[in-house]
Enzyme design. Structure first.
Site, PDB file in Angstrom:
ATOM      1  N   HIS A  68     -20.259  -6.300  12.603  1.00  0.00           N
ATOM      2  CA  HIS A  68     -19.779  -7.310  13.580  1.00  0.00           C
ATOM      3  C   HIS A  68     -18.407  -8.202  12.953  1.00  0.00           C
ATOM      4  O   HIS A  68     -18.795  -8.421  11.643  1.00  0.00           O
ATOM      5  CB  HIS A  68     -20.637  -7.878  14.299  1.00  0.00           C
ATOM      6  N   ASP A  99     -27.636  -9.703   8.949  1.00  0.00           N
ATOM      7  CA  ASP A  99     -27.140 -10.254  10.391  1.00  0.00           C
ATOM      8  C   ASP A  99     -28.260  -9.532  11.472  1.00  0.00           C
ATOM      9  O   ASP A  99     -28.038  -8.308  11.511  1.00  0.00           O
ATOM     10  CB  ASP A  99     -25.729  -9.608  10.594  1.00  0.00           C
ATOM     11  N   GLN A 129     -28.579  -8.074  16.674  1.00  0.00           N
ATOM     12  CA  GLN A 129     -29.140  -7.275  17.449  1.00  0.00           C
ATOM     13  C   GLN A 129     -30.178  -6.634  17.136  1.00  0.00           C
ATOM     14  O   GLN A 129     -30.699  -5.942  18.190  1.00  0.00           O
ATOM     15  CB  GLN A 129     -27.918  -5.881  17.217  1.00  0.00           C
ATOM     16  N   LYS A 167     -29.364 -13.324  22.418  1.00  0.00           N
ATOM     17  CA  LYS A 167     -29.354 -12.091  22.382  1.00  0.00           C
ATOM     18  C   LYS A 167     -31.125 -11.766  22.491  1.00  0.00           C
ATOM     19  O   LYS A 167     -31.401 -10.613  22.515  1.00  0.00           O
ATOM     20  CB  LYS A 167     -29.062 -11.401  20.957  1.00  0.00           C
ATOM     21  N   CYS A 210     -16.089  -6.421  19.171  1.00  0.00           N
ATOM     22  CA  CYS A 210     -16.104  -7.216  17.950  1.00  0.00           C
ATOM     23  C   CYS A 210     -16.404  -6.456  16.785  1.00  0.00           C
ATOM     24  O   CYS A 210     -17.041  -6.993  15.762  1.00  0.00           O
ATOM     25  CB  CYS A 210     -16.751  -8.538  17.955  1.00  0.00           C
TER      26      CYS A 210
HETATM   27  C1  LIG Z   1     -24.402  -7.696  14.938  1.00  0.00           C
HETATM   28  C2  LIG Z   1     -23.739  -9.068  15.578  1.00  0.00           C
HETATM   29  N1  LIG Z   1     -23.469  -9.819  14.583  1.00  0.00           N
HETATM   30  C3  LIG Z   1     -22.973 -11.055  15.130  1.00  0.00           C
HETATM   31  C4  LIG Z   1     -22.943 -11.197  16.440  1.00  0.00           C
HETATM   32  C5  LIG Z   1     -22.246 -12.922  16.620  1.00  0.00           C
HETATM   33  O1  LIG Z   1     -23.223 -13.311  17.501  1.00  0.00           O
HETATM   34  P1  LIG Z   1     -22.935 -14.738  18.398  1.00  0.00           P
HETATM   35  O2  LIG Z   1     -21.518 -14.392  19.047  1.00  0.00           O
HETATM   36  O3  LIG Z   1     -23.943 -15.160  19.198  1.00  0.00           O
HETATM   37  O4  LIG Z   1     -22.769 -15.835  16.942  1.00  0.00           O
HETATM   38  C6  LIG Z   1     -23.199 -10.378  17.318  1.00  0.00           C
HETATM   39  C7  LIG Z   1     -22.654 -10.697  18.918  1.00  0.00           C
HETATM   40  O5  LIG Z   1     -22.562  -9.611  19.373  1.00  0.00           O
HETATM   41  C8  LIG Z   1     -23.543  -8.947  17.220  1.00  0.00           C
HETATM   42  O6  LIG Z   1     -23.826  -8.236  17.791  1.00  0.00           O
END
Ligand SMILES: Cc1ncc(COP(=O)(O)O)c(C=O)c1O
Length: 415
Positions: free
Chosen positions: A131, A208, A211, A234, A372
């Protein structure tokens, strides 16, 4: 609540669970809402709404400061949420649990604080399926320090090419960042193997987990990572709250992130000393109600049971894949062998946004776009995709409605 992976989950009583989520009971554009955009953000159960409401009605005051009863209560509830997160991740200590605004802020915290000890020639390794929030902070760090970002490629299946990624990890590597689960493809990555390789070279590791946390049990000690990031929204918790798990021995070596109240021990114009972990990384009044809501979400997931949720979602993904295969012109993005929670695809000749709009007209909410994760789209040569992502409250009937609405889109846009 690290449920044993060997536990045999019973089927979820989805009809009853849906009653916990009042938002699902509504019509959208004249049809019952089928909410299939859970990878972007999940919905909250009453248990979370009630916990936050109760807090604001009865207990709100600032934390860690007051000598009065309400402040003590607010502090107790906020710190209890931290303990719930600790248990959820199987962290060794609450000193390792830092509340942030979300995954994005958690990763930026690491990139910023780590940056102060990086130099030109150092390397950071990420995968191609990250992401943007696990790419851009590292690019910014490289710009600041002269460090170099290396990118582990993915295969046509949408899996990390592990051999190629491991080959990038060398004694010059300072940190390896990798998603536990891809938000664009649903791939469950072999993070333990990548972490072990990074550690052999003395590199730090960041997972990270945005998900993953609502779908697979997470055990940071078993994984062996130095950092693990997640977002409350999430996993059926509130927006504006997330977590950075950090190994205590590593956090001890990092400078503070932001300066302000709560992160200090003493302040004078001669100099300032900093608070102990984890408060050193939590400057200012935190998102108290949101942390309490996150704690309630973790308790809720514990009551429903992650293994049962995972089994339910796997069945939904299988059903979706089986039915979608027959759709004319469908092209799936990747075909990962280990996948959770979502399907990502395009239909020949129809822009994903048009597909998403037709689905919305039938009450079916999906995500259409680059999610993203523009490098993933580039890898597959598409501008974006349609992503249907599932949660514990979704049903086979909703998947069937997705397929019917897609059939309509095909008929509408057929040349
Ligand atoms: C794999 C992953 N990393 C990071 C994020 C960013 O999360 P946040 O916008 O809640 O900080 C997302 C959000 O879609 C994501 O799917």
């Amino acid at each position: 609540m690290n449920a044993s992976p060997r536990a045999i989950p019973g089927p979820l009583d989805v009809g009853r669970l849906r009653q916990d989520f009042p938002i699902l009971d509504q019509q959208v554009n004249g049809a019952p809402l089928a909410y299939l955009d859970n990878a972007a953000s999940t919905q909250r159960p009453l248990a979370v709404l009630d916990a936050m409401d109760h807090y604001y009605r009865h207990d709100h005051a600032n934390v860690h400061r007051g000598v009065h009863t309400l402040s003590h209560r607010a502090t107790d509830r906020y710190e209890h949420a931290r303990e719930l997160v600790r248990g959820f991740l199987n962290a060794a200590s609450i000193r390792e649990v830092i509340f942030t605004r979300g995954t994005t802020e958690a990763i930026n915290l690491v990139a910023y604080t780590l940056g102060q000890r990086l130099k030109a020639g150092d390397e950071i390794v990420v995968s191609e399926l990250e992401h943007h929030s696990n790419i851009v902070p590292w690019q910014m760090l490289c710009e600041r320090t002269g460090a170099v970002l290396r990118v582990g490629p993915i295969t046509d299946r949408g899996e990390i090419d592990v051999e190629a990624m491991l080959a990038l990890i060398t004694p010059a590597t300072r940190l390896v960042g990798v998603a536990h689960v891809s938000n664009a493809l649903g791939t469950v990555n072999p993070v333990a193997e990548i972490i072990a390789a990074a550690r052999r070279h003395g590199a730090l590791t960041l997972v990270d987990g945005a998900q993953a946390a609502a779908h697979v049990p997470v055990d940071v000690r078993a994984l062996g990572c130095d950092f693990y990031a997640l977002s409350g929204h999430k996993l059926h918790g509130p927006t504006g709250i997330g977590v950075l798990y950090g190994r205590e021995s590593v956090l001890e070596t990092l400078p503070p992130f932001q300066g302000g109240g709560d992160m200090i021990a003493t302040v004078s114009f001669r100099g300032t000393t900093y608070n102990e972990l984890p408060y050193r990384f939590e400057a200012g009044t935190p998102a108290i109600a949101e942390a309490i809501g996150l704690g309630a979400a973790i308790e809720y997931l514990g009551r429903v049971g992650l293994p049962a949720i995972a089994a339910h979602e796997e069945a939904l993904v299988d059903h979706a894949l089986a039915r979608l295969r027959d759709l004319p012109g469908i092209r799936f993005l990747g075909n990962p062998r280990q996948r959770v929670g979502l399907v990502s695809f395009n239909i020949d000749g129809i822009h994903p946004h048009d597909v998403g709009t037709v689905l919305d007209q039938r009450g079916v909410a999906v995500r259409a776009g680059h999610h993203c994760a523009m490098p993933v789209m580039e890898r597959f040569g598409v501008p974006g995709s349609v992503r249907a992502s599932f949660a514990l409250y979704n049903t086979r009937d909703e998947v069937d409605r997705l397929v019917e609405a897609l059939q309509l889109a095909v008929r509408m846009f057929a040349p």
